[in-house]
Design a protein around this motif. Structure first.
Motif, PDB file in Angstrom:
ATOM      1  N   CYS A  74     -17.732  30.761 -15.350  1.00  0.00           N
ATOM      2  CA  CYS A  74     -17.005  31.841 -16.031  1.00  0.00           C
ATOM      3  C   CYS A  74     -17.603  33.194 -15.628  1.00  0.00           C
ATOM      4  O   CYS A  74     -18.827  33.366 -15.644  1.00  0.00           O
ATOM      5  N   HIS A  76     -17.651  35.820 -17.240  1.00  0.00           N
ATOM      6  CA  HIS A  76     -18.155  36.571 -18.388  1.00  0.00           C
ATOM      7  C   HIS A  76     -19.641  36.310 -18.580  1.00  0.00           C
ATOM      8  O   HIS A  76     -20.477  37.164 -18.283  1.00  0.00           O
ATOM      9  N   ARG A  77     -20.005  35.125 -19.045  1.00  0.00           N
ATOM     10  CA  ARG A  77     -21.413  34.817 -19.295  1.00  0.00           C
ATOM     11  C   ARG A  77     -21.827  33.513 -18.621  1.00  0.00           C
ATOM     12  O   ARG A  77     -22.720  32.816 -19.086  1.00  0.00           O
ATOM     13  N   ALA A  78     -21.139  33.187 -17.538  1.00  0.00           N
ATOM     14  CA  ALA A  78     -21.546  32.089 -16.649  1.00  0.00           C
ATOM     15  C   ALA A  78     -21.497  30.702 -17.274  1.00  0.00           C
ATOM     16  O   ALA A  78     -22.167  29.780 -16.796  1.00  0.00           O
ATOM     17  N   ALA A  79     -20.686  30.517 -18.293  1.00  0.00           N
ATOM     18  CA  ALA A  79     -20.506  29.150 -18.813  1.00  0.00           C
ATOM     19  C   ALA A  79     -19.713  28.330 -17.796  1.00  0.00           C
ATOM     20  O   ALA A  79     -18.992  28.884 -16.955  1.00  0.00           O
ATOM     21  N   CYS A  93     -12.372  28.968 -21.314  1.00  0.00           N
ATOM     22  CA  CYS A  93     -13.824  28.860 -21.407  1.00  0.00           C
ATOM     23  C   CYS A  93     -14.216  28.556 -22.851  1.00  0.00           C
ATOM     24  O   CYS A  93     -13.694  29.151 -23.798  1.00  0.00           O
ATOM     25  N   TYR A  95     -16.895  29.270 -24.360  1.00  0.00           N
ATOM     26  CA  TYR A  95     -17.855  30.176 -24.977  1.00  0.00           C
ATOM     27  C   TYR A  95     -17.147  31.274 -25.792  1.00  0.00           C
ATOM     28  O   TYR A  95     -17.321  31.392 -27.000  1.00  0.00           O
ATOM     29  N   HIS A  96     -16.324  32.094 -25.124  1.00  0.00           N
ATOM     30  CA  HIS A  96     -15.630  33.177 -25.836  1.00  0.00           C
ATOM     31  C   HIS A  96     -14.110  33.073 -25.706  1.00  0.00           C
ATOM     32  O   HIS A  96     -13.391  33.974 -26.105  1.00  0.00           O
ATOM     33  N   GLY A  97     -13.651  31.995 -25.062  1.00  0.00           N
ATOM     34  CA  GLY A  97     -12.215  31.735 -25.049  1.00  0.00           C
ATOM     35  C   GLY A  97     -11.409  32.467 -24.002  1.00  0.00           C
ATOM     36  O   GLY A  97     -10.183  32.526 -24.086  1.00  0.00           O
ATOM     37  N   TRP A  98     -12.065  33.027 -22.972  1.00  0.00           N
ATOM     38  CA  TRP A  98     -11.275  33.631 -21.902  1.00  0.00           C
ATOM     39  C   TRP A  98     -10.442  32.526 -21.237  1.00  0.00           C
ATOM     40  O   TRP A  98     -10.927  31.400 -21.060  1.00  0.00           O
TER      41      TRP A  98
END
Ligand code: FES
Length: 250
Positions: A74, A76-79, A93, A95-98
């Protein structure tokens, strides 16, 4: 099973000449097709994670049922996107749902105000994938130079009278080690003694390289203890197909 792959002409087993042609072509590992998995093994409702030379990748089907391959990271924060879920043909994703679409474009960021524009950089790299002969193939390079004709199809797999056995094994190393192992017939009589051969058959092998280029090797080998041994054809189609074809007349 004997197999006759659709391999590039310069290394196809179409001639008996023993001339060796060396070229100085460079091998571009990106501009190749790689088999990912059997289609029958793909989960239908969740992402499928895999890696190519340690590069994490994810497969899923979009709303139209088309297979999509994205970098499994991802922006955003590499999940890992493969830990997320598929919603309406987009991968979300965890983590934050992107959410990301078929080209890796970001289509939804829940934390953004409704009138805010999604940043263009919020995307992941996508790769071309093709389904052929029950296998998912991935092109690791840029899609605009992909050529489906280079997928090394095996003609016998389309023959209804041929029985084939499909299996996949996870090994703790990348494919280059396995290729080196599979193209080495001299180990068969020892390390596969229980299943394939007898260790009494271990002996000097006569080996010939018939043709070699950046796209593969065409060769043959035979045992030498008896003078009447037949040749086995052994071909390597770079980067990942090896074929053994049994018992040609000496
Ligand atoms: S890490 Fe993927 S949305 Fe935040």
């Amino acid at each position: 099973m004997t197999i006759a792959p659709n391999i590039p002409e310069e290394i196809s087993p179409s001639t008996d000449t023993l001339l060796t042609s060396e070229t100085d072509q460079e091998f571009n590992w990106r501009n190749c097709w790689y088999p990912v998995t059997f289609i029958q093994d793909l989960p239908t409702k969740r992402p499928y994670s895999f890696s190519l030379y340690d590069e994490p990748l994810v497969l899923f089907r979009n709303k139209d049922g088309k297979l999509i391959c994205l970098a499994d990271l991802c922006p955003h924060r590499a999940a890992k996107l493969s830990d997320g879920q598929i919603i309406d043909g987009k991968i979300e994703c965890l983590y934050h749902g992107w959410q990301f679409g078929s080209q890796g474009e970001c289509l939804h960021i829940p934390q953004l105000p409704a009138d805010a524009k999604i940043p263009a950089k919020a995307c992941v790299k996508s790769f071309l994938v093709v389904e052929k002969q029950g296998i998912v193939w991935m092109w690791a390079g840029e899609a605009n130079v992909a050529d489906e004709k280079l997928i090394p199809t095996v003609a016998d797999l389309d023959n209804p009278t041929v029985v084939s056995s499909d299996y996949m094994i996870d090994l703790p190393y990348d494919q280059t080690y396995f290729i080196e192992n599979a193209i080495d017939p001299s180990h068969l009589y020892i390390s596969h003694e229980a299943t394939l051969n007898s260790r009494q058959q271990a002996q000097p092998l006569e080996m010939e390289v018939i043709e070699t280029s950046a796209r593969g090797i065409r060769g043959r080998y035979r045992k030498t203890r008896q003078q009447t041994e037949n040749w086995m054809q052994l071909n390597f189609i770079a980067p990942n197909l090896i074929t053994y074809r049994g018992a040609t007349a000496s």
